[in-house]
Design a protein around this motif. Structure first.
Motif, PDB file in Angstrom:
ATOM      1  N   VAL A  10       0.768  -1.236   0.022  1.00  0.00           N
ATOM      2  CA  VAL A  10      -0.059  -0.020  -0.122  1.00  0.00           C
ATOM      3  C   VAL A  10       0.955   1.311   0.000  1.00  0.00           C
ATOM      4  CG1 VAL A  10      -1.758   1.252   1.303  1.00  0.00           C
ATOM      5  CG2 VAL A  10      -1.844  -1.100   1.441  1.00  0.00           C
ATOM      6  N   VAL A  11       0.799   2.461  -0.929  1.00  0.00           N
ATOM      7  CA  VAL A  11       1.446   3.367  -0.953  1.00  0.00           C
ATOM      8  C   VAL A  11       0.764   4.570  -0.719  1.00  0.00           C
ATOM      9  CG1 VAL A  11       3.178   2.151  -2.988  1.00  0.00           C
ATOM     10  CG2 VAL A  11       1.162   3.584  -3.512  1.00  0.00           C
ATOM     11  N   ASN A  12       1.856   5.504  -0.272  1.00  0.00           N
ATOM     12  CA  ASN A  12       1.201   6.835   0.150  1.00  0.00           C
ATOM     13  C   ASN A  12       1.344   7.847  -1.074  1.00  0.00           C
ATOM     14  OD1 ASN A  12       0.591   9.557   1.197  1.00  0.00           O
ATOM     15  ND2 ASN A  12       1.908   9.265   2.769  1.00  0.00           N
ATOM     16  N   LEU A  13       0.162   7.931  -1.686  1.00  0.00           N
ATOM     17  CA  LEU A  13       0.328   9.038  -3.166  1.00  0.00           C
ATOM     18  C   LEU A  13       1.017  10.262  -2.798  1.00  0.00           C
ATOM     19  CD1 LEU A  13      -2.956   8.067  -4.729  1.00  0.00           C
ATOM     20  CD2 LEU A  13      -0.651   7.202  -5.336  1.00  0.00           C
ATOM     21  N   ASP A  14       1.160  10.859  -1.545  1.00  0.00           N
ATOM     22  CA  ASP A  14       1.854  12.115  -1.500  1.00  0.00           C
ATOM     23  C   ASP A  14       3.165  11.864  -1.611  1.00  0.00           C
ATOM     24  OD1 ASP A  14      -0.742  13.140  -0.641  1.00  0.00           O
ATOM     25  OD2 ASP A  14      -0.166  12.938   1.484  1.00  0.00           O
ATOM     26  N   HIS A  15       3.702  10.970  -1.703  1.00  0.00           N
ATOM     27  CA  HIS A  15       5.174  10.677  -1.845  1.00  0.00           C
ATOM     28  C   HIS A  15       5.484  10.204  -3.283  1.00  0.00           C
ATOM     29  CE1 HIS A  15       6.123  11.732   2.292  1.00  0.00           C
ATOM     30  NE2 HIS A  15       4.910  11.018   2.491  1.00  0.00           N
ATOM     31  N   LEU A  16       4.296   9.960  -4.261  1.00  0.00           N
ATOM     32  CA  LEU A  16       4.805   9.534  -5.649  1.00  0.00           C
ATOM     33  C   LEU A  16       5.746  10.469  -6.232  1.00  0.00           C
ATOM     34  CD1 LEU A  16       4.286   7.197  -7.616  1.00  0.00           C
ATOM     35  CD2 LEU A  16       2.145   8.449  -8.345  1.00  0.00           C
ATOM     36  N   ALA A  17       6.606   9.988  -6.933  1.00  0.00           N
ATOM     37  CA  ALA A  17       7.542  10.790  -7.540  1.00  0.00           C
ATOM     38  C   ALA A  17       7.496  10.493  -9.144  1.00  0.00           C
ATOM     39  CB  ALA A  17       8.976  10.557  -7.352  1.00  0.00           C
ATOM     40  N   GLY A  18       6.986   9.426  -9.545  1.00  0.00           N
ATOM     41  CA  GLY A  18       6.763   9.138 -11.010  1.00  0.00           C
ATOM     42  C   GLY A  18       6.643   7.574 -11.160  1.00  0.00           C
ATOM     43  N   THR A  19       6.309   7.229 -12.354  1.00  0.00           N
ATOM     44  CA  THR A  19       6.145   5.723 -12.917  1.00  0.00           C
ATOM     45  C   THR A  19       6.927   5.367 -14.000  1.00  0.00           C
ATOM     46  OG1 THR A  19       4.324   6.419 -14.258  1.00  0.00           O
ATOM     47  CG2 THR A  19       3.453   5.803 -12.085  1.00  0.00           C
ATOM     48  N   ARG A  20       7.159   4.213 -14.308  1.00  0.00           N
ATOM     49  CA  ARG A  20       8.018   3.595 -15.087  1.00  0.00           C
ATOM     50  C   ARG A  20       7.509   2.262 -15.935  1.00  0.00           C
ATOM     51  NH1 ARG A  20      11.942  -0.167 -16.108  1.00  0.00           N
ATOM     52  NH2 ARG A  20      11.930  -0.637 -13.986  1.00  0.00           N
ATOM     53  N   ARG A  21       7.368   2.133 -16.990  1.00  0.00           N
ATOM     54  CA  ARG A  21       6.994   0.741 -17.730  1.00  0.00           C
ATOM     55  C   ARG A  21       8.279   0.189 -18.282  1.00  0.00           C
ATOM     56  NH1 ARG A  21       1.837  -0.512 -18.237  1.00  0.00           N
ATOM     57  NH2 ARG A  21       0.266   1.306 -17.939  1.00  0.00           N
ATOM     58  N   ASP A  27      10.124  -3.217 -20.615  1.00  0.00           N
ATOM     59  CA  ASP A  27       9.810  -3.598 -22.126  1.00  0.00           C
ATOM     60  C   ASP A  27       8.550  -4.515 -21.981  1.00  0.00           C
ATOM     61  OD1 ASP A  27      12.112  -2.256 -22.875  1.00  0.00           O
ATOM     62  OD2 ASP A  27      13.486  -3.781 -22.555  1.00  0.00           O
ATOM     63  N   THR A  28       8.136  -5.174 -20.904  1.00  0.00           N
ATOM     64  CA  THR A  28       6.998  -6.006 -20.946  1.00  0.00           C
ATOM     65  C   THR A  28       5.931  -5.339 -20.479  1.00  0.00           C
ATOM     66  OG1 THR A  28       7.454  -6.929 -18.832  1.00  0.00           O
ATOM     67  CG2 THR A  28       8.625  -8.038 -20.562  1.00  0.00           C
ATOM     68  N   SER A  29       5.782  -4.006 -20.471  1.00  0.00           N
ATOM     69  CA  SER A  29       4.569  -3.071 -19.948  1.00  0.00           C
ATOM     70  C   SER A  29       4.247  -3.412 -18.354  1.00  0.00           C
ATOM     71  CB  SER A  29       3.495  -3.378 -21.012  1.00  0.00           C
ATOM     72  OG  SER A  29       3.707  -3.015 -21.996  1.00  0.00           O
ATOM     73  N   ARG A  30       5.218  -3.844 -17.702  1.00  0.00           N
ATOM     74  CA  ARG A  30       5.066  -3.891 -16.305  1.00  0.00           C
ATOM     75  C   ARG A  30       5.161  -2.344 -15.759  1.00  0.00           C
ATOM     76  NH1 ARG A  30       8.550  -8.156 -13.366  1.00  0.00           N
ATOM     77  NH2 ARG A  30       7.438  -7.361 -11.563  1.00  0.00           N
ATOM     78  N   LEU A  31       4.389  -2.107 -14.827  1.00  0.00           N
ATOM     79  CA  LEU A  31       4.351  -0.711 -14.165  1.00  0.00           C
ATOM     80  C   LEU A  31       5.168  -0.609 -12.829  1.00  0.00           C
ATOM     81  CD1 LEU A  31       3.335   2.238 -14.670  1.00  0.00           C
ATOM     82  CD2 LEU A  31       1.280   1.636 -13.370  1.00  0.00           C
ATOM     83  N   HIS A  34      12.941   6.893  -1.419  1.00  0.00           N
ATOM     84  CA  HIS A  34      13.099   5.560  -1.472  1.00  0.00           C
ATOM     85  C   HIS A  34      13.880   5.191  -2.792  1.00  0.00           C
ATOM     86  CE1 HIS A  34      12.361   1.548  -0.147  1.00  0.00           C
ATOM     87  NE2 HIS A  34      11.924   1.407  -1.415  1.00  0.00           N
ATOM     88  N   ALA A  35      14.990   4.586  -2.907  1.00  0.00           N
ATOM     89  CA  ALA A  35      15.646   4.271  -3.880  1.00  0.00           C
ATOM     90  C   ALA A  35      15.494   3.104  -4.841  1.00  0.00           C
ATOM     91  CB  ALA A  35      17.437   3.766  -3.487  1.00  0.00           C
ATOM     92  N   GLN A  36      14.447   2.215  -4.163  1.00  0.00           N
ATOM     93  CA  GLN A  36      13.767   1.126  -5.015  1.00  0.00           C
ATOM     94  C   GLN A  36      12.614   1.279  -5.759  1.00  0.00           C
ATOM     95  OE1 GLN A  36      14.129  -2.252  -2.402  1.00  0.00           O
ATOM     96  NE2 GLN A  36      16.062  -2.590  -2.695  1.00  0.00           N
ATOM     97  N   GLU A  37      12.273   0.948  -6.750  1.00  0.00           N
ATOM     98  CA  GLU A  37      11.016   0.986  -7.560  1.00  0.00           C
ATOM     99  C   GLU A  37      10.048   0.040  -6.843  1.00  0.00           C
ATOM    100  OE1 GLU A  37      12.048   2.818 -11.878  1.00  0.00           O
ATOM    101  OE2 GLU A  37      12.110   0.688 -11.642  1.00  0.00           O
ATOM    102  N   LEU A  38       8.616   0.467  -6.826  1.00  0.00           N
ATOM    103  CA  LEU A  38       7.751  -0.587  -6.295  1.00  0.00           C
ATOM    104  C   LEU A  38       6.848  -1.058  -7.651  1.00  0.00           C
ATOM    105  CD1 LEU A  38       6.497   1.026  -3.193  1.00  0.00           C
ATOM    106  CD2 LEU A  38       8.342  -0.578  -3.443  1.00  0.00           C
TER     107      LEU A  38
END
Length: 260
Positions: free
Chosen positions: A219-230, A232-236, A243-247
């Motif tokens: 469960v994430v806190n959207l107040d701290h959302l910096a961005g998103t990435r997809r 090559d297989t379209s996973r988000l 936080h250094a690691q992507e979720l």
């Protein structure tokens, strides 16, 4: 490429029967694993990434719905269910595959034909339909057995004890909560703490405008959302400030970030 499948059913004789039927109707299909419960199914799917998962709805540990909720790859879900007419109608409306127990060869043959066609097509539309279906059925399954409750009080602080020391963690500072075995990890930009409250009990106490579930265990806190990435297989994946690691976002929740 040889198509692959997983079968998950807590009744071994039913799993063997389904595997035998598939071997007759679709000889090219390779069953790479047979799981005895939901947790085992989730582990095998994550490790093997089969093209198809035949998931029994009612299994110990995790239900088939919960397993499907946590799938991050392109695995196509076929529910094997003894659910009532309402649930069957929901499957039909969302154009997802399902087979009713006891599994009949004629019905399974139609499912096989649909799957063979679907494996030749992009998965985006199926992902959206799966997300819509899970959103409808998961809350219904939870409320069907739950007693009426008063509106929850929103959490402001989380208490995490380490030995004789108790940390008071402001909920505003929490980047995300993640299930960790018997505990829940509370992650802030500065530290990680473990609490015994499971995520399923935490979520109703959190502000739904700010805290959203993005995975069966996260469960994430959207107040701290910096961005998103997809990838090559379209996973988000989500990037959080501090936080250094992507979720990873499981496909049941990808629709929450369509505008990003």
């Amino acid at each position: 490429m040889t198509p692959t499948a997983l079968i998950a059913d807590d009744e071994p004789h039913l799993a063997r029967a389904l595997q035998a039927q598939l071997a007759t109707l679709w000889p090219a299909l390779q069953v790479v694993a047979v799981a005895r419960n939901g947790a085992e199914a989730a582990e095998h799917i994550a490790a093997l990434q089969p093209d198809i998962a035949f998931l029994d709805i009612q299994m110990p540990g995790l239900t088939g719905l919960e397993v499907a909720q946590g799938i991050e790859g392109r695995t196509c879900v076929v529910f094997v269910t003894a659910f009532d007419d309402f649930a069957v109608q929901a499957f039909e409306q969302q154009a997802l595959d399902y087979v009713l127990k006891p599994v009949k060869a004629e019905r399974l043959q139609r499912t096989v034909e649909r799957l063979q066609q679907r494996l030749l097509q992009p998965a985006a539309a199926d992902d959206a339909r799966l997300a819509q279906l899970l959103q409808r059925l998961l809350p219904a399954a939870a409320t069907a057995t739950a007693a009426p409750q008063a509106a929850p009080t929103r959490l402001r602080w989380v208490r995490a004890s380490v030995g004789e020391l108790t940390h008071q963690v402001a909920v505003d500072d929490v980047l995300f909560f993640r299930a960790d075995d018997k505990y829940t990890c509370v992650c802030t930009a500065d530290a990680e703490h473990l609490i015994r409250t499971p995520i399923v009990e935490l979520l109703p106490q959190l502000d739904p405008e700010r805290f959203v579930q993005v995975h069966r265990s996260t469960v994430v806190n959207l107040d701290h959302l910096a961005g998103t990435r997809r990838d090559d297989t379209s996973r988000l994946f989500l990037r959080l400030r501090g936080h250094a690691q992507e979720l990873p976002v499981s496909r049941a929740y990808v629709h929450l970030f369509k505008a990003m």
